[in-house]
Motif scaffolding. Structure first.
Motif, PDB file in Angstrom:
ATOM      1  N   LEU A 115      61.364   9.382 -23.104  1.00  0.00           N
ATOM      2  CA  LEU A 115      59.906   9.454 -22.988  1.00  0.00           C
ATOM      3  C   LEU A 115      59.344   9.977 -24.303  1.00  0.00           C
ATOM      4  O   LEU A 115      59.689  11.073 -24.733  1.00  0.00           O
ATOM      5  CB  LEU A 115      59.509  10.389 -21.840  1.00  0.00           C
ATOM      6  CG  LEU A 115      60.062  10.048 -20.448  1.00  0.00           C
ATOM      7  CD1 LEU A 115      59.545  11.044 -19.426  1.00  0.00           C
ATOM      8  CD2 LEU A 115      59.725   8.630 -20.051  1.00  0.00           C
ATOM      9  N   GLY A 116      58.477   9.191 -24.941  1.00  0.00           N
ATOM     10  CA  GLY A 116      57.895   9.575 -26.226  1.00  0.00           C
ATOM     11  C   GLY A 116      56.863  10.680 -26.087  1.00  0.00           C
ATOM     12  O   GLY A 116      56.363  10.972 -24.988  1.00  0.00           O
ATOM     13  N   ASN A 117      56.523  11.292 -27.208  1.00  0.00           N
ATOM     14  CA  ASN A 117      55.529  12.372 -27.236  1.00  0.00           C
ATOM     15  C   ASN A 117      54.207  11.913 -26.621  1.00  0.00           C
ATOM     16  O   ASN A 117      53.745  10.804 -26.889  1.00  0.00           O
ATOM     17  CB  ASN A 117      55.272  12.833 -28.666  1.00  0.00           C
ATOM     18  CG  ASN A 117      56.471  13.476 -29.292  1.00  0.00           C
ATOM     19  OD1 ASN A 117      57.319  14.048 -28.612  1.00  0.00           O
ATOM     20  ND2 ASN A 117      56.570  13.403 -30.615  1.00  0.00           N
ATOM     21  N   GLY A 118      53.617  12.779 -25.809  1.00  0.00           N
ATOM     22  CA  GLY A 118      52.276  12.550 -25.290  1.00  0.00           C
ATOM     23  C   GLY A 118      52.153  11.453 -24.252  1.00  0.00           C
ATOM     24  O   GLY A 118      51.040  11.012 -23.957  1.00  0.00           O
ATOM     25  N   CYS A 119      53.247  10.992 -23.669  1.00  0.00           N
ATOM     26  CA  CYS A 119      53.117   9.945 -22.659  1.00  0.00           C
ATOM     27  C   CYS A 119      52.806  10.552 -21.290  1.00  0.00           C
ATOM     28  O   CYS A 119      52.998  11.742 -21.051  1.00  0.00           O
ATOM     29  CB  CYS A 119      54.336   9.031 -22.630  1.00  0.00           C
ATOM     30  SG  CYS A 119      55.855   9.779 -22.074  1.00  0.00           S
ATOM     31  N   VAL A 120      52.304   9.697 -20.397  1.00  0.00           N
ATOM     32  CA  VAL A 120      51.932  10.097 -19.047  1.00  0.00           C
ATOM     33  C   VAL A 120      52.670   9.183 -18.073  1.00  0.00           C
ATOM     34  O   VAL A 120      52.611   7.954 -18.201  1.00  0.00           O
ATOM     35  CB  VAL A 120      50.405   9.974 -18.827  1.00  0.00           C
ATOM     36  CG1 VAL A 120      50.030  10.287 -17.387  1.00  0.00           C
ATOM     37  CG2 VAL A 120      49.653  10.880 -19.805  1.00  0.00           C
ATOM     38  N   LYS A 134      52.364   8.314 -26.420  1.00  0.00           N
ATOM     39  CA  LYS A 134      50.955   8.124 -26.080  1.00  0.00           C
ATOM     40  C   LYS A 134      50.719   6.874 -25.243  1.00  0.00           C
ATOM     41  O   LYS A 134      49.794   6.096 -25.488  1.00  0.00           O
ATOM     42  CB  LYS A 134      50.105   8.112 -27.342  1.00  0.00           C
ATOM     43  CG  LYS A 134      50.171   9.419 -28.094  1.00  0.00           C
ATOM     44  CD  LYS A 134      49.292   9.415 -29.319  1.00  0.00           C
ATOM     45  CE  LYS A 134      49.400  10.751 -30.020  1.00  0.00           C
ATOM     46  NZ  LYS A 134      48.624  10.807 -31.234  1.00  0.00           N
ATOM     47  N   THR A 135      51.562   6.696 -24.240  1.00  0.00           N
ATOM     48  CA  THR A 135      51.479   5.547 -23.335  1.00  0.00           C
ATOM     49  C   THR A 135      51.434   6.055 -21.901  1.00  0.00           C
ATOM     50  O   THR A 135      52.101   7.021 -21.559  1.00  0.00           O
ATOM     51  CB  THR A 135      52.716   4.642 -23.523  1.00  0.00           C
ATOM     52  OG1 THR A 135      52.791   4.237 -24.887  1.00  0.00           O
ATOM     53  CG2 THR A 135      52.654   3.417 -22.643  1.00  0.00           C
ATOM     54  N   VAL A 136      50.645   5.393 -21.063  1.00  0.00           N
ATOM     55  CA  VAL A 136      50.594   5.700 -19.641  1.00  0.00           C
ATOM     56  C   VAL A 136      51.366   4.611 -18.904  1.00  0.00           C
ATOM     57  O   VAL A 136      51.120   3.414 -19.118  1.00  0.00           O
ATOM     58  CB  VAL A 136      49.136   5.751 -19.124  1.00  0.00           C
ATOM     59  CG1 VAL A 136      49.108   6.040 -17.623  1.00  0.00           C
ATOM     60  CG2 VAL A 136      48.324   6.774 -19.896  1.00  0.00           C
ATOM     61  N   VAL A 137      52.318   5.029 -18.062  1.00  0.00           N
ATOM     62  CA  VAL A 137      53.062   4.076 -17.246  1.00  0.00           C
ATOM     63  C   VAL A 137      52.941   4.481 -15.782  1.00  0.00           C
ATOM     64  O   VAL A 137      52.764   5.657 -15.460  1.00  0.00           O
ATOM     65  CB  VAL A 137      54.557   3.983 -17.641  1.00  0.00           C
ATOM     66  CG1 VAL A 137      54.706   3.515 -19.085  1.00  0.00           C
ATOM     67  CG2 VAL A 137      55.290   5.287 -17.423  1.00  0.00           C
ATOM     68  N   ALA A 138      53.068   3.490 -14.898  1.00  0.00           N
ATOM     69  CA  ALA A 138      53.031   3.764 -13.461  1.00  0.00           C
ATOM     70  C   ALA A 138      53.690   2.609 -12.730  1.00  0.00           C
ATOM     71  O   ALA A 138      53.783   1.493 -13.250  1.00  0.00           O
ATOM     72  CB  ALA A 138      51.597   3.951 -12.982  1.00  0.00           C
ATOM     73  N   GLY A 139      54.165   2.912 -11.523  1.00  0.00           N
ATOM     74  CA  GLY A 139      54.699   1.867 -10.660  1.00  0.00           C
ATOM     75  C   GLY A 139      56.190   1.972 -10.451  1.00  0.00           C
ATOM     76  O   GLY A 139      56.857   2.870 -10.946  1.00  0.00           O
ATOM     77  N   VAL A 140      56.688   1.008  -9.662  1.00  0.00           N
ATOM     78  CA  VAL A 140      58.107   0.933  -9.341  1.00  0.00           C
ATOM     79  C   VAL A 140      58.543  -0.512  -9.558  1.00  0.00           C
ATOM     80  O   VAL A 140      58.201  -1.367  -8.755  1.00  0.00           O
ATOM     81  CB  VAL A 140      58.374   1.354  -7.875  1.00  0.00           C
ATOM     82  CG1 VAL A 140      59.855   1.251  -7.541  1.00  0.00           C
ATOM     83  CG2 VAL A 140      57.847   2.758  -7.608  1.00  0.00           C
ATOM     84  N   PRO A 141      59.225  -0.806 -10.650  1.00  0.00           N
ATOM     85  CA  PRO A 141      59.515   0.098 -11.752  1.00  0.00           C
ATOM     86  C   PRO A 141      58.259   0.339 -12.589  1.00  0.00           C
ATOM     87  O   PRO A 141      57.316  -0.460 -12.563  1.00  0.00           O
ATOM     88  CB  PRO A 141      60.586  -0.648 -12.554  1.00  0.00           C
ATOM     89  CG  PRO A 141      60.296  -2.100 -12.306  1.00  0.00           C
ATOM     90  CD  PRO A 141      59.773  -2.157 -10.883  1.00  0.00           C
TER      91      PRO A 141
END
Length: 148
Positions: A115-120, A134-141
């Protein structure tokens, strides 16, 4: 709270770990031997019910928020037909968490993910691939839904 292998765990300043956390630095599994090192950076918060397992070298950066019931690991059991899973060797995959990362409640960080710096990481997400900073990820996967 359950802590296994505390001599392999290095905790920075102003770190908060809430009740019910399970943090394990595994140095031996059956015939396998490991040299685990878990580093938790300054100002990081690990909320209740989190489960963190390390057999190699897992670094959690500074000022991270790891919400309740999050799972983070750098190992998996092998799956061998005809053998009970608890009797199999562990497979190790490098896992890391950068600085200023927010991991939402119930998320799972699968072995081998960086997980990179500043990700959510969104709540209840299952992260199976690296996440750029600095990326937002969500879900399965988990999939990228926004760049910060």
């Amino acid at each position: 709270m359950r802590i296994v292998g505390k001599k392999y765990i290095h905790i920075g300043n102003n770190v908060h770990i809430l009740n019910g956390a399970r943090i394990e630095a595994i140095s031996k599994w059956h015939e396998q031997s490991f040299s685990p090192r878990l580093t938790i950076g300054n100002g990081t918060s690990i909320e209740q019910g989190c489960h963190i397992i390390v057999t190699d070298n897992l670094a959690i950066g500074n000022n991270c928020v790891i919400s309740a019931y999050v799972y983070i690991s750098d190992c998996n059991h092998q799956y061998i037909s005809g053998k009970h899973i608890m009797e199999t060797d562990l497979e190790i995959r490098q896992t890391s968490i950068g600085d200023n990362v927010f991991i939402g409640i119930g998320a799972k960080i699968i072995p081998g993910v960086r997980l990179g710096n500043g990700c959510v990481i969104g709540a209840n997400s299952v992260v199976t691939h690296d996440v750029p900073e600095k990326t937002v990820v969500a879900g399965v996967p988990a999939k990228i839904i926004k760049y910060l």
